[in-house]
Design a protein around this motif. Sequence first.
Motif, PDB file in Angstrom:
ATOM      1  N   VAL A 187       0.817  -1.083   0.041  1.00  0.00           N
ATOM      2  CA  VAL A 187       0.055   0.127  -0.124  1.00  0.00           C
ATOM      3  C   VAL A 187       0.918   1.362   0.039  1.00  0.00           C
ATOM      4  O   VAL A 187       1.748   1.364   0.864  1.00  0.00           O
ATOM      5  N   TRP A 188       0.775   1.842  -0.937  1.00  0.00           N
ATOM      6  CA  TRP A 188       1.532   3.332  -1.183  1.00  0.00           C
ATOM      7  C   TRP A 188       0.872   4.340  -0.275  1.00  0.00           C
ATOM      8  O   TRP A 188      -0.251   4.500   0.219  1.00  0.00           O
ATOM      9  N   SER A 189       1.656   5.409   0.409  1.00  0.00           N
ATOM     10  CA  SER A 189       1.256   6.388   1.077  1.00  0.00           C
ATOM     11  C   SER A 189       2.061   7.507   1.213  1.00  0.00           C
ATOM     12  O   SER A 189       3.375   7.348   0.864  1.00  0.00           O
ATOM     13  N   ALA A 190       1.560   8.789   1.243  1.00  0.00           N
ATOM     14  CA  ALA A 190       2.355   9.994   1.117  1.00  0.00           C
ATOM     15  C   ALA A 190       3.255  10.115   2.503  1.00  0.00           C
ATOM     16  O   ALA A 190       4.014  11.066   2.580  1.00  0.00           O
ATOM     17  N   ARG A 191       2.974   9.256   3.260  1.00  0.00           N
ATOM     18  CA  ARG A 191       3.740   9.311   4.640  1.00  0.00           C
ATOM     19  C   ARG A 191       3.544   8.151   5.335  1.00  0.00           C
ATOM     20  O   ARG A 191       2.563   7.280   5.316  1.00  0.00           O
ATOM     21  N   PRO A 192       4.632   7.704   6.105  1.00  0.00           N
ATOM     22  CA  PRO A 192       4.469   6.416   6.944  1.00  0.00           C
ATOM     23  C   PRO A 192       3.206   6.613   7.920  1.00  0.00           C
ATOM     24  O   PRO A 192       3.182   7.622   8.465  1.00  0.00           O
ATOM     25  N   SER A 193       2.867   5.354   8.254  1.00  0.00           N
ATOM     26  CA  SER A 193       1.625   5.466   9.028  1.00  0.00           C
ATOM     27  C   SER A 193       1.826   4.367  10.185  1.00  0.00           C
ATOM     28  O   SER A 193       1.647   2.958   9.784  1.00  0.00           O
ATOM     29  N   ALA A 194       2.126   4.702  11.282  1.00  0.00           N
ATOM     30  CA  ALA A 194       2.359   3.414  12.475  1.00  0.00           C
ATOM     31  C   ALA A 194       0.929   2.991  12.781  1.00  0.00           C
ATOM     32  O   ALA A 194       0.805   1.705  13.000  1.00  0.00           O
ATOM     33  N   ASP A 195      -0.185   3.819  12.878  1.00  0.00           N
ATOM     34  CA  ASP A 195      -1.552   3.211  12.933  1.00  0.00           C
ATOM     35  C   ASP A 195      -1.868   2.354  11.969  1.00  0.00           C
ATOM     36  O   ASP A 195      -2.465   1.207  12.229  1.00  0.00           O
ATOM     37  N   VAL A 219       8.234  15.039   4.693  1.00  0.00           N
ATOM     38  CA  VAL A 219       8.251  13.486   5.254  1.00  0.00           C
ATOM     39  C   VAL A 219       8.334  12.592   3.879  1.00  0.00           C
ATOM     40  O   VAL A 219       7.937  12.916   2.793  1.00  0.00           O
ATOM     41  N   PRO A 220       9.075  11.263   4.011  1.00  0.00           N
ATOM     42  CA  PRO A 220       8.987  10.609   2.984  1.00  0.00           C
ATOM     43  C   PRO A 220       7.886   9.765   2.495  1.00  0.00           C
ATOM     44  O   PRO A 220       7.050   9.852   3.299  1.00  0.00           O
ATOM     45  N   ASP A 221       7.762   9.401   1.390  1.00  0.00           N
ATOM     46  CA  ASP A 221       6.693   8.601   0.906  1.00  0.00           C
ATOM     47  C   ASP A 221       7.037   7.209   1.611  1.00  0.00           C
ATOM     48  O   ASP A 221       7.984   7.073   1.896  1.00  0.00           O
ATOM     49  N   ALA A 222       5.918   6.305   1.438  1.00  0.00           N
ATOM     50  CA  ALA A 222       6.237   5.019   2.120  1.00  0.00           C
ATOM     51  C   ALA A 222       5.451   3.980   1.202  1.00  0.00           C
ATOM     52  O   ALA A 222       4.300   4.265   0.713  1.00  0.00           O
ATOM     53  N   VAL A 223       5.731   2.691   1.384  1.00  0.00           N
ATOM     54  CA  VAL A 223       5.047   1.520   1.000  1.00  0.00           C
ATOM     55  C   VAL A 223       4.790   0.596   2.034  1.00  0.00           C
ATOM     56  O   VAL A 223       5.993   0.119   2.634  1.00  0.00           O
ATOM     57  N   HIS A 224       3.609   0.589   2.535  1.00  0.00           N
ATOM     58  CA  HIS A 224       3.417  -0.414   3.481  1.00  0.00           C
ATOM     59  C   HIS A 224       3.299  -1.858   3.054  1.00  0.00           C
ATOM     60  O   HIS A 224       2.748  -1.935   2.049  1.00  0.00           O
ATOM     61  N   LEU A 225       3.866  -2.786   3.559  1.00  0.00           N
ATOM     62  CA  LEU A 225       4.045  -4.287   3.198  1.00  0.00           C
ATOM     63  C   LEU A 225       3.536  -5.195   4.179  1.00  0.00           C
ATOM     64  O   LEU A 225       3.817  -5.120   5.276  1.00  0.00           O
ATOM     65  N   ALA A 226       2.606  -6.412   3.791  1.00  0.00           N
ATOM     66  CA  ALA A 226       2.385  -7.074   4.599  1.00  0.00           C
ATOM     67  C   ALA A 226       2.077  -8.413   3.866  1.00  0.00           C
ATOM     68  O   ALA A 226       1.865  -8.588   2.672  1.00  0.00           O
ATOM     69  N   VAL A 227       1.980  -9.699   4.634  1.00  0.00           N
ATOM     70  CA  VAL A 227       2.011 -11.037   3.972  1.00  0.00           C
ATOM     71  C   VAL A 227       0.842 -11.616   4.491  1.00  0.00           C
ATOM     72  O   VAL A 227       0.481 -11.592   5.917  1.00  0.00           O
TER      73      VAL A 227
END
Length: 230
Positions: A187-195, A219-227
């Motif tokens: 999931v792409w995001s314009a900022r990291p999301s701990a939530d 702030v950096p862009d982010a890619v959230h990854l999960a399996v």
Amino acid sequence: MTTIPVTVDRREGPYGEVVLRRRSTAQDDDVYEIIANGTFLMDTSDGRSERLLVDAAMAALPEAARDSGPAVLIGGLGVGFSLAHAAADPRWRRIAVAEREEAVIDWHRAGPLAAISGRALGDERTVILHTDLLAYLRTTPDTYDALCLDIDNGPDWTVTEDNESLYSAQGLAVCKDRLAPGGILAVWSARPSADFEESLRNAGFSGVRTEEIPVARGVPDAVHLAVRPA
């Protein structure tokens, strides 16, 4: 120095207004921007994070899945960087793209964004699905090895209110159901999301992590990854 953006096309659709704008840079390059309901979504100036979205998903797949020819669903056609990058990798067996805005599809098929996506659209592995992403995920029987989602500025900054349900417990459960065992949600995001990381863990995903992409400002862009566990 950049020029004031010029509106190339403006459409009113079922989800609101979408606009394609063009601006020129000091290098005399044309940069195209997509604006949805007054919110900047993306432009053609870079594309590193969109390409990382696809590469990170492929790299996270089990070796057996990579070798057997995985299938990927890209959520959001955008300016076409993710699609073009996926099509440039012969390991993807099938590349489906869900895009709900007819205008965006038109800009790729017969507009200026064809310069980015034209070759990928002509690839026999590519299928464009004119549909709302979450509606498709809820109704299709198909499963994928990877879901690469880039339909908002991130789970904490959605374009329309109805998109919020994609990042809810119910939406993430649907995403998990559409993944093959060992499949990857990116999931792409314009900022990291701990939530959002916590939401992924609560939804039963494993291997949750975030890759960050530095940007020129902010702030950096982010890619959230999960399996999806096997």
